[in-house]
Design a protein around this motif. Structure first.
Motif, mmCIF file in Angstrom:
data_model
loop_
_atom_site.group_PDB
_atom_site.id
_atom_site.type_symbol
_atom_site.label_atom_id
_atom_site.label_comp_id
_atom_site.label_asym_id
_atom_site.label_seq_id
_atom_site.Cartn_x
_atom_site.Cartn_y
_atom_site.Cartn_z
ATOM 1 N N ALA A 206 0.822 -1.214 0.000
ATOM 2 C CA ALA A 206 0.000 0.000 0.000
ATOM 3 C C ALA A 206 0.855 1.263 0.000
ATOM 4 C CB ALA A 206 -0.922 0.001 1.218
ATOM 5 N N TRP A 209 1.595 3.073 -3.308
ATOM 6 C CA TRP A 209 0.546 3.794 -4.032
ATOM 7 C C TRP A 209 -0.144 4.864 -3.195
ATOM 8 C CZ3 TRP A 209 0.602 2.881 -9.063
ATOM 9 C CH2 TRP A 209 1.126 1.660 -9.515
ATOM 10 N N ALA A 210 -0.093 4.737 -1.893
ATOM 11 C CA ALA A 210 -0.832 5.670 -1.027
ATOM 12 C C ALA A 210 -0.163 7.033 -0.972
ATOM 13 C CB ALA A 210 -0.945 5.084 0.372
ATOM 14 N N HIS A 211 -0.988 8.084 -0.840
ATOM 15 C CA HIS A 211 -0.483 9.451 -0.745
ATOM 16 C C HIS A 211 -0.748 10.056 0.631
ATOM 17 C CE1 HIS A 211 0.381 9.453 -5.025
ATOM 18 N NE2 HIS A 211 -0.860 9.054 -5.274
ATOM 19 N N SER A 212 -1.303 9.255 1.527
ATOM 20 C CA SER A 212 -1.559 9.728 2.884
ATOM 21 C C SER A 212 -1.652 8.516 3.810
ATOM 22 C CB SER A 212 -2.863 10.526 2.939
ATOM 23 O OG SER A 212 -3.973 9.675 2.714
ATOM 24 N N LYS A 214 -4.054 7.734 5.798
ATOM 25 C CA LYS A 214 -5.406 7.168 5.707
ATOM 26 C C LYS A 214 -5.540 6.265 4.487
ATOM 27 C CE LYS A 214 -10.282 8.515 5.653
ATOM 28 N NZ LYS A 214 -11.237 9.656 5.648
ATOM 29 N N GLN A 215 -5.026 6.729 3.350
ATOM 30 C CA GLN A 215 -5.052 5.906 2.138
ATOM 31 C C GLN A 215 -4.277 4.619 2.333
ATOM 32 O OE1 GLN A 215 -3.680 7.785 -1.440
ATOM 33 N NE2 GLN A 215 -5.634 8.790 -1.857
ATOM 34 N N ILE A 218 -6.358 2.138 4.282
ATOM 35 C CA ILE A 218 -7.472 1.619 3.470
ATOM 36 C C ILE A 218 -6.969 0.620 2.426
ATOM 37 C CG2 ILE A 218 -9.223 2.246 1.761
ATOM 38 C CD1 ILE A 218 -9.536 4.914 3.281
ATOM 39 N N PHE A 219 -5.896 0.983 1.718
ATOM 40 C CA PHE A 219 -5.325 0.069 0.719
ATOM 41 C C PHE A 219 -4.844 -1.226 1.381
ATOM 42 C CE2 PHE A 219 -3.981 3.718 -2.359
ATOM 43 C CZ PHE A 219 -5.326 3.919 -2.666
#
Length: 264
Positions: A206, A209-212, A214-215, A218-219
């Protein structure tokens, strides 16, 4: 025929999905706090905990809790400026693994179950196990939510944590407690050798690809759920160990995501 298969697979599928709900956010914290080696040491310690509990005729949870406390105290005692912390954690991890294997194979009557404790056997989970597992996962997620803000601040802004009056030692102990509890829950699912893979791989993938934060959480949850689903059904279709199928699926997803991210 399908109903009979579902009666075996459904409890394992639900149990794995419940564990994924806890492993994904916990794995993110492990990465952010740079405690992957510690997670590995605790995971290997669960094997010794089970062996110790069997030897002393105690509940497995009690044995795992005792070993987790031993690991934490041992790491505190072994702190030395001359020794790299990752090397110390590696020594503790392999020591716990050796002690667990030695105790299980020579000092108890559980030799036949060694492979199950090493690689897990999620398909042995029954409907009667789900209420307790659900309660434990809910308790773990609830406590994780309670300490989440402090843990993220400690992982990302050490100076802000000091200014905010966050007790770093207490929060570290809280985090270690949740991690030890997860290792105990995940032992049957993926085994002592693969617990760290279930924790780290979804978060690591994750992160590409995540930018935060929280993301990333979730990922991680989505990836962990997909891996559990694919692992449970794949283990039945291809007749392989369920824990191996889950973690191998996560590893393949990581390498594919890494290749795509490098190419883009």
């Amino acid at each position: 025929m399908l109903v009979e298969w579902l009666d075996i697979i459904a409890p394992a599928w639900i149990a794995g999905s419940l564990l994924a709900l806890l492993s994904a956010p916990l794995g993110c914290l492990v990465l952010w706090r740079r405690m992957s080696f510690f997670a590995d040491a605790l995971a290997h310690g669960t094997l010794f905990g089970v062996a110790l509990a069997a030897l002393l005729q105690l509940p497995f949870g009690v044995g795992i809790a005792l070993v987790s406390v031993m690991v934490v105290i041992g790491l505190m005692w072994l702190e030395d400026e001359r020794l790299p912390s990752d090397a110390i954690l590696a020594v503790v991890s392999v020591s716990m693994l050796c002690l667990g294997l030695l105790t299980l194979t020579h000092l108890t009557q559980m030799q036949a179950n060694v492979l199950g404790y090493l690689f897990g056997n999620l398909l042995e989970v029954g409907w009667s196990d789900l209420p307790i597992l659900s309660a434990c996962v809910a308790l773990g997620i609830g406590f994780l939510i309670y300490i989440w803000r402090q843990q993220v601040i400690l992982a990302t802004h050490t100076d802000l944590a000091q200014v905010s009056g966050i007790n770093a030692t207490r929060q570290r102990l809280f985090f270690m407690g949740v991690l030890a509890g997860f290792c105990a829950l995940a032992l049957q699912a993926v085994g002592s050798l693969l617990i760290s893979g279930l924790l780290i791989l979804p978060a690591l993938t994750a992160r590409l690809w995540a930018h935060s934060p929280k993301q990333m959480v979730i990922f991680s949850v989505i990836l962990a759920q997909l891996a559990v689903t694919g692992g449970v059904w794949g283990s039945v279709l291809f007749d392989i160990q369920t824990g191996l199928a889950i973690v191998l699926g996560l590893a393949i997803a990581f390498f594919m995501a890494f290749i795509v991210s490098r190419a883009s």
